[in-house]
Design a protein around this motif. Structure first.
Motif, PDB file in Angstrom:
ATOM      1  N   VAL A  99     -18.440   3.935  52.642  1.00 18.86           N
ATOM      2  CA  VAL A  99     -17.272   3.110  52.328  1.00 18.86           C
ATOM      3  C   VAL A  99     -16.455   3.742  51.211  1.00 18.86           C
ATOM      4  O   VAL A  99     -16.964   4.555  50.435  1.00 18.86           O
ATOM      5  N   ASP A 100     -15.184   3.359  51.148  1.00 16.25           N
ATOM      6  CA  ASP A 100     -14.349   3.773  50.023  1.00 16.25           C
ATOM      7  C   ASP A 100     -14.946   3.197  48.746  1.00 16.25           C
ATOM      8  O   ASP A 100     -15.372   2.043  48.714  1.00 16.25           O
ATOM      9  N   ASN A 101     -14.977   3.987  47.699  1.00 19.55           N
ATOM     10  CA  ASN A 101     -15.504   3.538  46.415  1.00 19.55           C
ATOM     11  C   ASN A 101     -14.356   2.930  45.611  1.00 19.55           C
ATOM     12  O   ASN A 101     -13.846   3.525  44.672  1.00 19.55           O
ATOM     13  N   THR A 102     -13.938   1.747  46.029  1.00 21.43           N
ATOM     14  CA  THR A 102     -12.833   1.055  45.385  1.00 21.43           C
ATOM     15  C   THR A 102     -13.243  -0.364  45.024  1.00 21.43           C
ATOM     16  O   THR A 102     -14.211  -0.914  45.556  1.00 21.43           O
ATOM     17  N   PHE A 103     -12.446  -0.941  44.141  1.00 19.69           N
ATOM     18  CA  PHE A 103     -12.686  -2.303  43.695  1.00 19.69           C
ATOM     19  C   PHE A 103     -12.669  -3.270  44.875  1.00 19.69           C
ATOM     20  O   PHE A 103     -11.782  -3.222  45.714  1.00 19.69           O
ATOM     21  N   GLY A 104     -13.665  -4.158  44.960  1.00 12.91           N
ATOM     22  CA  GLY A 104     -13.674  -5.228  45.944  1.00 12.91           C
ATOM     23  C   GLY A 104     -14.350  -4.920  47.268  1.00 12.91           C
ATOM     24  O   GLY A 104     -14.470  -5.800  48.112  1.00 12.91           O
ATOM     25  N   THR A 121     -28.118  -2.437  49.327  1.00 15.16           N
ATOM     26  CA  THR A 121     -28.108  -1.463  48.246  1.00 15.16           C
ATOM     27  C   THR A 121     -26.804  -0.682  48.325  1.00 15.16           C
ATOM     28  O   THR A 121     -26.275  -0.443  49.403  1.00 15.16           O
ATOM     29  N   VAL A 122     -26.287  -0.295  47.164  1.00 18.03           N
ATOM     30  CA  VAL A 122     -25.025   0.426  47.098  1.00 18.03           C
ATOM     31  C   VAL A 122     -25.123   1.484  46.013  1.00 18.03           C
ATOM     32  O   VAL A 122     -25.671   1.234  44.942  1.00 18.03           O
ATOM     33  N   GLY A 123     -24.581   2.664  46.303  1.00 16.06           N
ATOM     34  CA  GLY A 123     -24.521   3.715  45.300  1.00 16.06           C
ATOM     35  C   GLY A 123     -23.478   4.756  45.663  1.00 16.06           C
ATOM     36  O   GLY A 123     -23.159   4.958  46.840  1.00 16.06           O
ATOM     37  N   GLU A 124     -22.949   5.398  44.646  1.00 19.45           N
ATOM     38  CA  GLU A 124     -21.950   6.443  44.831  1.00 19.45           C
ATOM     39  C   GLU A 124     -22.579   7.645  45.538  1.00 19.45           C
ATOM     40  O   GLU A 124     -23.750   7.953  45.334  1.00 19.45           O
ATOM     41  N   THR A 125     -21.802   8.338  46.358  1.00 19.02           N
ATOM     42  CA  THR A 125     -22.282   9.537  47.046  1.00 19.02           C
ATOM     43  C   THR A 125     -21.958  10.773  46.190  1.00 19.02           C
ATOM     44  O   THR A 125     -21.463  10.642  45.067  1.00 19.02           O
ATOM     45  N   PRO A 147     -17.328  11.163  44.592  1.00 15.91           N
ATOM     46  CA  PRO A 147     -17.108   9.876  43.918  1.00 15.91           C
ATOM     47  C   PRO A 147     -16.076   8.975  44.593  1.00 15.91           C
ATOM     48  O   PRO A 147     -15.954   7.808  44.234  1.00 15.91           O
ATOM     49  N   LYS A 148     -15.350   9.472  45.592  1.00 12.68           N
ATOM     50  CA  LYS A 148     -14.403   8.642  46.332  1.00 12.68           C
ATOM     51  C   LYS A 148     -15.108   7.683  47.280  1.00 12.68           C
ATOM     52  O   LYS A 148     -14.505   6.742  47.774  1.00 12.68           O
ATOM     53  N   TYR A 149     -16.412   7.936  47.560  1.00 14.27           N
ATOM     54  CA  TYR A 149     -17.146   7.155  48.555  1.00 14.27           C
ATOM     55  C   TYR A 149     -18.462   6.640  47.998  1.00 14.27           C
ATOM     56  O   TYR A 149     -19.069   7.243  47.132  1.00 14.27           O
ATOM     57  N   SER A 150     -18.892   5.515  48.548  1.00 18.48           N
ATOM     58  CA  SER A 150     -20.213   4.945  48.248  1.00 18.48           C
ATOM     59  C   SER A 150     -20.971   4.772  49.554  1.00 18.48           C
ATOM     60  O   SER A 150     -20.378   4.649  50.627  1.00 18.48           O
ATOM     61  N   ARG A 151     -22.280   4.747  49.458  1.00 19.24           N
ATOM     62  CA  ARG A 151     -23.139   4.492  50.610  1.00 19.24           C
ATOM     63  C   ARG A 151     -23.738   3.108  50.416  1.00 19.24           C
ATOM     64  O   ARG A 151     -24.293   2.792  49.367  1.00 19.24           O
ATOM     65  N   MET A 152     -23.584   2.256  51.426  1.00 26.36           N
ATOM     66  CA  MET A 152     -24.194   0.926  51.434  1.00 26.36           C
ATOM     67  C   MET A 152     -25.264   0.907  52.508  1.00 26.36           C
ATOM     68  O   MET A 152     -25.027   1.391  53.612  1.00 26.36           O
TER      69      MET A 152
END
Length: 165
Positions: A10-15, A35-39, A42-47
């Motif tokens: 996912v995009d690593n943005t607010f909300g 669980t969520v963390g930055e990849t 840094p523009k993306y996170s993995r959920m």
């Protein structure tokens, strides 16, 4: 009832977390773990989302997640095609008599003792959900003071379905 593990890029943005969780709450679906963390980017996170339901509900969850604008990629982490792990921290009350027995149980599971106090131990264990459950079951004869589980996180095996951004 069936359980599925979904891996979302996912995009690593607010909300974003709120929008994913909102999708579940609006439709009355339950999240077993999240669980969520930055990849590495840094523009993306993995959920990693674990959900339970019948096949129809789980298929619907997948389709609804795919519609979210913030979701770049989604895949189901099937047991034989992925590596899935969970982390647990557990604080157990100890006495002089019980300390060595508790350490032996931890050693049996290749867990780490990460904090030692006069009357307690904090143990860290990583593994599959069944291993974590078996560990907790063996500790039931002792007083568990606190327990924290991360929930499942995972990645698919191999490099066939890796997406680079």
């Amino acid at each position: 009832m069936e359980q599925r593990v979904f891996s979302l890029l996912v995009d690593n943005t607010f909300g974003v977390l709120s929008r994913v969780a909102g999708l579940f709450s609006r439709r009355g679906y339950s999240i077993d773990s999240l669980t969520v963390g930055e990849t590495t980017n840094p523009k993306y996170s993995r959920m990693t989302v674990v959900a339970s339901g019948d096949e129809l509900i789980l298929d619907q969850i997948m389709k609804q997640l795919e519609k979210l604008v913030d979701v770049i990629d989604i895949k189901e982490l099937e047991p034989n095609k992925s590596v899935r792990r969970e982390l647990i921290l557990v604080k157990v009350r100890t006495t002089k008599e019980s300390r060595q027995a508790i350490i032996s149980v931890a050693d049996l599971f290749r867990a780490k003792i990460i904090d030692v106090a006069m009357n307690s131990l904090v143990i860290e264990l990583t593994g599959e959900q069944s291993k974590i459950d078996a560990f907790i079951e063996l500790l039931e004869g002792y007083e568990i003071l606190e327990l924290a589980r991360t929930g499942i996180t995972g990645l698919s095996r191999g490099d066939q379905d890796v997406r680079f951004f």
